[in-house]
Write a protein that holds these residues in place. Sequence first.
Motif, PDB file in Angstrom:
ATOM      1  N   ALA A 105      54.762 -20.608 -80.855  1.00  0.00           N
ATOM      2  CA  ALA A 105      54.783 -19.950 -81.559  1.00  0.00           C
ATOM      3  C   ALA A 105      55.994 -19.931 -82.374  1.00  0.00           C
ATOM      4  O   ALA A 105      55.876 -18.632 -83.617  1.00  0.00           O
ATOM      5  CB  ALA A 105      54.919 -18.337 -80.850  1.00  0.00           C
ATOM      6  N   THR A 106      57.289 -20.613 -82.772  1.00  0.00           N
ATOM      7  CA  THR A 106      58.209 -20.121 -83.760  1.00  0.00           C
ATOM      8  C   THR A 106      57.739 -21.170 -84.799  1.00  0.00           C
ATOM      9  O   THR A 106      57.717 -21.932 -84.557  1.00  0.00           O
ATOM     10  CB  THR A 106      59.628 -21.327 -82.620  1.00  0.00           C
ATOM     11  N   VAL A 107      57.918 -20.148 -85.796  1.00  0.00           N
ATOM     12  CA  VAL A 107      57.559 -21.514 -86.846  1.00  0.00           C
ATOM     13  C   VAL A 107      58.561 -22.370 -87.621  1.00  0.00           C
ATOM     14  O   VAL A 107      58.288 -22.988 -87.769  1.00  0.00           O
ATOM     15  CB  VAL A 107      57.302 -20.020 -88.914  1.00  0.00           C
ATOM     16  N   ARG A 108      59.698 -22.125 -87.201  1.00  0.00           N
ATOM     17  CA  ARG A 108      60.796 -22.719 -88.015  1.00  0.00           C
ATOM     18  C   ARG A 108      61.248 -24.310 -87.481  1.00  0.00           C
ATOM     19  O   ARG A 108      61.208 -25.005 -87.445  1.00  0.00           O
ATOM     20  CB  ARG A 108      62.062 -22.014 -87.246  1.00  0.00           C
ATOM     21  N   VAL A 109      59.907 -24.645 -85.972  1.00  0.00           N
ATOM     22  CA  VAL A 109      59.795 -25.830 -85.099  1.00  0.00           C
ATOM     23  C   VAL A 109      58.647 -26.665 -85.238  1.00  0.00           C
ATOM     24  O   VAL A 109      58.997 -28.062 -85.102  1.00  0.00           O
ATOM     25  CB  VAL A 109      60.003 -25.091 -83.819  1.00  0.00           C
ATOM     26  N   TYR A 110      58.524 -25.781 -86.545  1.00  0.00           N
ATOM     27  CA  TYR A 110      57.365 -26.777 -87.223  1.00  0.00           C
ATOM     28  C   TYR A 110      57.452 -27.791 -88.285  1.00  0.00           C
ATOM     29  O   TYR A 110      58.208 -26.672 -89.145  1.00  0.00           O
ATOM     30  CB  TYR A 110      56.119 -26.309 -87.250  1.00  0.00           C
ATOM     31  N   ASP A 111      57.312 -29.252 -88.629  1.00  0.00           N
ATOM     32  CA  ASP A 111      57.520 -29.911 -89.438  1.00  0.00           C
ATOM     33  C   ASP A 111      56.443 -30.108 -90.921  1.00  0.00           C
ATOM     34  O   ASP A 111      56.289 -30.404 -91.765  1.00  0.00           O
ATOM     35  CB  ASP A 111      58.204 -30.823 -89.196  1.00  0.00           C
ATOM     36  N   ASN A 112      55.330 -29.764 -90.256  1.00  0.00           N
ATOM     37  CA  ASN A 112      54.165 -30.153 -91.006  1.00  0.00           C
ATOM     38  C   ASN A 112      52.933 -29.327 -91.108  1.00  0.00           C
ATOM     39  O   ASN A 112      52.687 -28.276 -89.890  1.00  0.00           O
ATOM     40  CB  ASN A 112      53.684 -31.828 -89.871  1.00  0.00           C
ATOM     41  N   TRP A 113      53.136 -28.835 -92.185  1.00  0.00           N
ATOM     42  CA  TRP A 113      51.317 -27.462 -91.930  1.00  0.00           C
ATOM     43  C   TRP A 113      50.809 -28.117 -93.222  1.00  0.00           C
ATOM     44  O   TRP A 113      50.934 -28.748 -94.664  1.00  0.00           O
ATOM     45  CB  TRP A 113      53.210 -26.757 -92.541  1.00  0.00           C
ATOM     46  N   GLY A 114      49.929 -27.195 -93.100  1.00  0.00           N
ATOM     47  CA  GLY A 114      48.573 -27.316 -94.223  1.00  0.00           C
ATOM     48  C   GLY A 114      48.881 -26.333 -95.125  1.00  0.00           C
ATOM     49  O   GLY A 114      50.046 -25.964 -95.238  1.00  0.00           O
ATOM     50  N   GLN A 115      48.079 -26.191 -96.547  1.00  0.00           N
ATOM     51  CA  GLN A 115      48.238 -25.432 -97.595  1.00  0.00           C
ATOM     52  C   GLN A 115      48.183 -24.107 -97.311  1.00  0.00           C
ATOM     53  O   GLN A 115      48.129 -22.751 -97.898  1.00  0.00           O
ATOM     54  CB  GLN A 115      47.521 -25.906 -98.479  1.00  0.00           C
ATOM     55  N   GLY A 116      47.158 -23.884 -96.035  1.00  0.00           N
ATOM     56  CA  GLY A 116      46.049 -22.927 -95.889  1.00  0.00           C
ATOM     57  C   GLY A 116      44.567 -22.364 -96.509  1.00  0.00           C
ATOM     58  O   GLY A 116      44.223 -23.140 -97.688  1.00  0.00           O
ATOM     59  N   THR A 117      44.444 -21.811 -95.728  1.00  0.00           N
ATOM     60  CA  THR A 117      42.990 -21.351 -96.103  1.00  0.00           C
ATOM     61  C   THR A 117      42.757 -19.730 -96.302  1.00  0.00           C
ATOM     62  O   THR A 117      43.359 -19.270 -94.716  1.00  0.00           O
ATOM     63  CB  THR A 117      41.792 -22.092 -95.327  1.00  0.00           C
ATOM     64  N   GLN A 118      42.242 -19.135 -96.482  1.00  0.00           N
ATOM     65  CA  GLN A 118      42.169 -17.640 -96.944  1.00  0.00           C
ATOM     66  C   GLN A 118      40.700 -16.999 -95.630  1.00  0.00           C
ATOM     67  O   GLN A 118      39.796 -17.358 -96.113  1.00  0.00           O
ATOM     68  CB  GLN A 118      41.992 -16.755 -97.930  1.00  0.00           C
ATOM     69  N   VAL A 119      40.991 -16.548 -95.197  1.00  0.00           N
ATOM     70  CA  VAL A 119      39.649 -15.628 -94.268  1.00  0.00           C
ATOM     71  C   VAL A 119      39.674 -14.022 -94.457  1.00  0.00           C
ATOM     72  O   VAL A 119      40.547 -13.470 -94.801  1.00  0.00           O
ATOM     73  CB  VAL A 119      39.869 -15.927 -92.725  1.00  0.00           C
ATOM     74  N   THR A 120      38.616 -13.636 -94.796  1.00  0.00           N
ATOM     75  CA  THR A 120      38.744 -12.043 -95.562  1.00  0.00           C
ATOM     76  C   THR A 120      37.301 -12.063 -94.300  1.00  0.00           C
ATOM     77  O   THR A 120      36.421 -12.050 -94.922  1.00  0.00           O
ATOM     78  CB  THR A 120      38.524 -12.318 -96.290  1.00  0.00           C
ATOM     79  N   VAL A 121      37.680 -10.963 -93.673  1.00  0.00           N
ATOM     80  CA  VAL A 121      36.435 -10.163 -93.293  1.00  0.00           C
ATOM     81  C   VAL A 121      36.306  -8.061 -93.940  1.00  0.00           C
ATOM     82  O   VAL A 121      37.280  -7.572 -93.704  1.00  0.00           O
ATOM     83  CB  VAL A 121      37.185  -9.895 -92.201  1.00  0.00           C
ATOM     84  N   SER A 122      35.795  -8.603 -94.595  1.00  0.00           N
ATOM     85  CA  SER A 122      34.758  -7.253 -94.947  1.00  0.00           C
ATOM     86  C   SER A 122      33.386  -6.572 -95.436  1.00  0.00           C
ATOM     87  O   SER A 122      32.784  -7.579 -95.386  1.00  0.00           O
ATOM     88  CB  SER A 122      35.700  -6.841 -96.599  1.00  0.00           C
ATOM     89  N   SER A 123      33.229  -5.953 -95.191  1.00  0.00           N
ATOM     90  CA  SER A 123      31.893  -4.818 -95.118  1.00  0.00           C
ATOM     91  C   SER A 123      32.258  -4.743 -96.943  1.00  0.00           C
ATOM     92  O   SER A 123      30.681  -4.393 -97.600  1.00  0.00           O
ATOM     93  CB  SER A 123      31.686  -4.138 -94.648  1.00  0.00           C
TER      94      SER A 123
END
Length: 123
Positions: A105-123
Motif C-alpha cells: 500500500a506504499t506509494v513510493r515502492v511502485y516505479d510504474n504508474w498510469g496517468q489516472g482516470t477520473q471517477v466522479t460519483v454524484s447525483s
Amino acid sequence: QLQLVESGGDLVQPGGSLRLSCAASGSTFDFYVITWFRQAPGKEREAVSCIKSSGHTTNYADSVKGRFTVSRDNTKNTVYLQMNSLQPEDTAVYYCAARHHFCSATVRVYDNWGQGTQVTVSS
C-alpha cells in the motif's frame, strides 16, 4: 519498464457501477503485481485493491470490500476493477501501479504508474 494506461472512468450516480481497465505494455506483464490506488482532491493517494501476478491472490481496502472486485487477464495484459454500489466518497482519480513480487500500500515502492482516470460519483 512497464507502461500502464487506465480507462473507464466516468460520472456515475450513487449506487451505480463502473469497470476500470489498466492496460499494460512494454514488459512481461505476468511477472507484475498490480495495485489500484485512488486520490481524492486534497487527500493522499491510497491503495484500493491489489492483485498478484497469478490472479489468485487479491486484497482490498476496508472501504471497498464487498463492493469492488479486481481481476486480471494476462492474455490481454489487462487488469480490471469492477466497482459496484459507488458512493460520493469513491470520487477520485484512480491509478494503477505495478511492481514485482508483493502487494504494497506504499506509494513510493511502485516505479510504474498510469496517468489516472477520473471517477466522479454524484447525483
